[in-house]
Scaffold this motif. Structure first.
Motif, PDB file in Angstrom:
ATOM      1  N   PRO A 198       0.799  -1.233   0.000  1.00  0.00           N
ATOM      2  CA  PRO A 198       0.000   0.000   0.000  1.00  0.00           C
ATOM      3  C   PRO A 198       0.828   1.277   0.000  1.00  0.00           C
ATOM      4  N   GLN A 199       2.016   1.266   0.622  1.00  0.00           N
ATOM      5  CA  GLN A 199       2.807   2.488   0.678  1.00  0.00           C
ATOM      6  C   GLN A 199       3.323   2.915  -0.697  1.00  0.00           C
ATOM      7  N   ALA A 200       3.276   1.996  -1.667  1.00  0.00           N
ATOM      8  CA  ALA A 200       3.747   2.316  -3.014  1.00  0.00           C
ATOM      9  C   ALA A 200       2.605   2.671  -3.955  1.00  0.00           C
ATOM     10  N   ARG A 201       1.399   2.750  -3.449  1.00  0.00           N
ATOM     11  CA  ARG A 201       0.240   2.945  -4.322  1.00  0.00           C
ATOM     12  C   ARG A 201       0.373   4.220  -5.163  1.00  0.00           C
ATOM     13  N   GLU A 202       0.667   5.346  -4.541  1.00  0.00           N
ATOM     14  CA  GLU A 202       0.680   6.611  -5.277  1.00  0.00           C
ATOM     15  C   GLU A 202       1.867   6.716  -6.221  1.00  0.00           C
ATOM     16  N   VAL A 203       3.048   6.309  -5.766  1.00  0.00           N
ATOM     17  CA  VAL A 203       4.226   6.450  -6.636  1.00  0.00           C
ATOM     18  C   VAL A 203       4.161   5.477  -7.811  1.00  0.00           C
ATOM     19  N   SER A 204       3.681   4.257  -7.561  1.00  0.00           N
ATOM     20  CA  SER A 204       3.585   3.305  -8.660  1.00  0.00           C
ATOM     21  C   SER A 204       2.545   3.761  -9.680  1.00  0.00           C
ATOM     22  N   LYS A 205       1.453   4.356  -9.203  1.00  0.00           N
ATOM     23  CA  LYS A 205       0.439   4.865 -10.128  1.00  0.00           C
ATOM     24  C   LYS A 205       0.989   6.014 -10.956  1.00  0.00           C
ATOM     25  N   ALA A 206       1.764   6.892 -10.322  1.00  0.00           N
ATOM     26  CA  ALA A 206       2.322   8.026 -11.067  1.00  0.00           C
ATOM     27  C   ALA A 206       3.203   7.542 -12.209  1.00  0.00           C
ATOM     28  N   PHE A 207       4.059   6.566 -11.925  1.00  0.00           N
ATOM     29  CA  PHE A 207       4.938   6.073 -12.985  1.00  0.00           C
ATOM     30  C   PHE A 207       4.150   5.255 -14.003  1.00  0.00           C
ATOM     31  N   ASP A 208       3.224   4.427 -13.550  1.00  0.00           N
ATOM     32  CA  ASP A 208       2.459   3.596 -14.465  1.00  0.00           C
ATOM     33  C   ASP A 208       1.610   4.440 -15.408  1.00  0.00           C
ATOM     34  N   ASP A 209       1.027   5.503 -14.903  1.00  0.00           N
ATOM     35  CA  ASP A 209       0.247   6.401 -15.766  1.00  0.00           C
ATOM     36  C   ASP A 209       1.145   7.004 -16.836  1.00  0.00           C
ATOM     37  N   TRP A 210       2.335   7.450 -16.420  1.00  0.00           N
ATOM     38  CA  TRP A 210       3.267   8.022 -17.392  1.00  0.00           C
ATOM     39  C   TRP A 210       3.680   6.983 -18.430  1.00  0.00           C
ATOM     40  N   LEU A 211       3.998   5.779 -17.974  1.00  0.00           N
ATOM     41  CA  LEU A 211       4.467   4.739 -18.878  1.00  0.00           C
ATOM     42  C   LEU A 211       3.385   4.372 -19.890  1.00  0.00           C
TER      43      LEU A 211
END
Length: 254
Positions: A163-176
């Motif tokens: 859960p602690q990676a939810r926001e950062v992983s979403k930010a990169f995944d959206d960009w990718l």
């Protein structure tokens, strides 16, 4: 085991659907795995590849997995020749076996292990431009009914899963996903500058799990990228995606 199947159910379903999307059985598979790096691009030429259990601390049964697809020394030599013809360094390894970046997805995509498969290493240094150039060198294989697969993970920070990676992983995944969806020339330019993307170095402190995508992008230089799998709560909370390049079987553009 039930919990594990549940955690990977979405990914497994997407992998199992790939043969339908491809629409034909490939004559062979070229697998670029995040789990093999060499000083120069190195092709696996073992006709009967053994297993490489390149992990530690896992349940005992994971060290007894066998995926018995044959290798293809002829394809390996063809791959080596294409790489060298493009002016890139290449080597041949007659002993190398299948690592889990290969056998984990392939056991779901082609469970009968009937398709000859050759692995190709990344090159140390993990230069995105060099790996895109590698993909372009390999593009003729697509016309020879060879399926090129890049195996990695769109988010790979083992210190920040859940859960602690939810926001950062979403930010990169959206960009990718936006980058892959861009027109081909723009796609390449964006991916070359991937480390400047939102949360890039949190998503990939080291980029070996992203670089196989660069090879696939190079091989499908003019093809549209399509996101074929996405979850926003993988392994307890991370956003991950995978992509196909080119039209699926049955599409109007196919």
């Amino acid at each position: 085991m039930t919990e594990a199947r549940g955690a990977y159910a979405g990914l497994a379903a997407a992998l199992a659907d790939m043969p339908r999307q491809i629409g034909r059985t490939p004559d062979a598979i070229l697998m670029v795995s995040a789990h093999w790096e060499e000083p120069v691009f190195t092709v696996m030429g073992n006709p009967m590849p053994p297993m490489v259990y390149d992990y530690g601390g896992f349940p005992e049964h994971t060290y007894h997995v066998h995926y018995e697809a044959p290798g293809s020394p002829a394809l390996a030599r063809r791959v080596q020749g294409l790489i060298e013809a493009a002016g890139l360094p290449a080597a041949f390894d007659a002993e190398r076996g299948f690592d889990h970046g290969m056998f984990s997805p392939m056991a779901v995509m082609y469970p009968k292990a009937e398709v000859p498969t050759v692995q190709l290493s990344l090159r140390r240094g993990l230069d995105p431009a060099e790996h895109i150039a590698l993909g372009r060198a390999l593009a003729p294989l697509r016309e020879e009914n060879v399926l090129i697969v890049g195996s990695g993970l769109s988010y790979h920070n083992l210190r920040q899963f859940g859960p602690q990676a939810r926001e950062v992983s979403k930010a990169f995944d959206d960009w990718l996903s936006d980058a892959v969806d861009a027109p081909p020339a723009q796609r390449v330019q964006r991916l070359l500058a991937w480390s400047q993307a939102p949360a890039a170095r949190i998503a990939h402190p080291r980029e070996e799990h992203l670089i196989p995508l660069m090879v696939a992008v190079g091989a499908a230089d003019e093809e549209q990228g399509v996101r074929v799998y996405h979850e926003d709560a993988f392994m307890g909370g991370i956003s991950v995606s995978s992509y196909r390049f080119g039209a699926a079987a049955g599409d109007a553009a196919a």
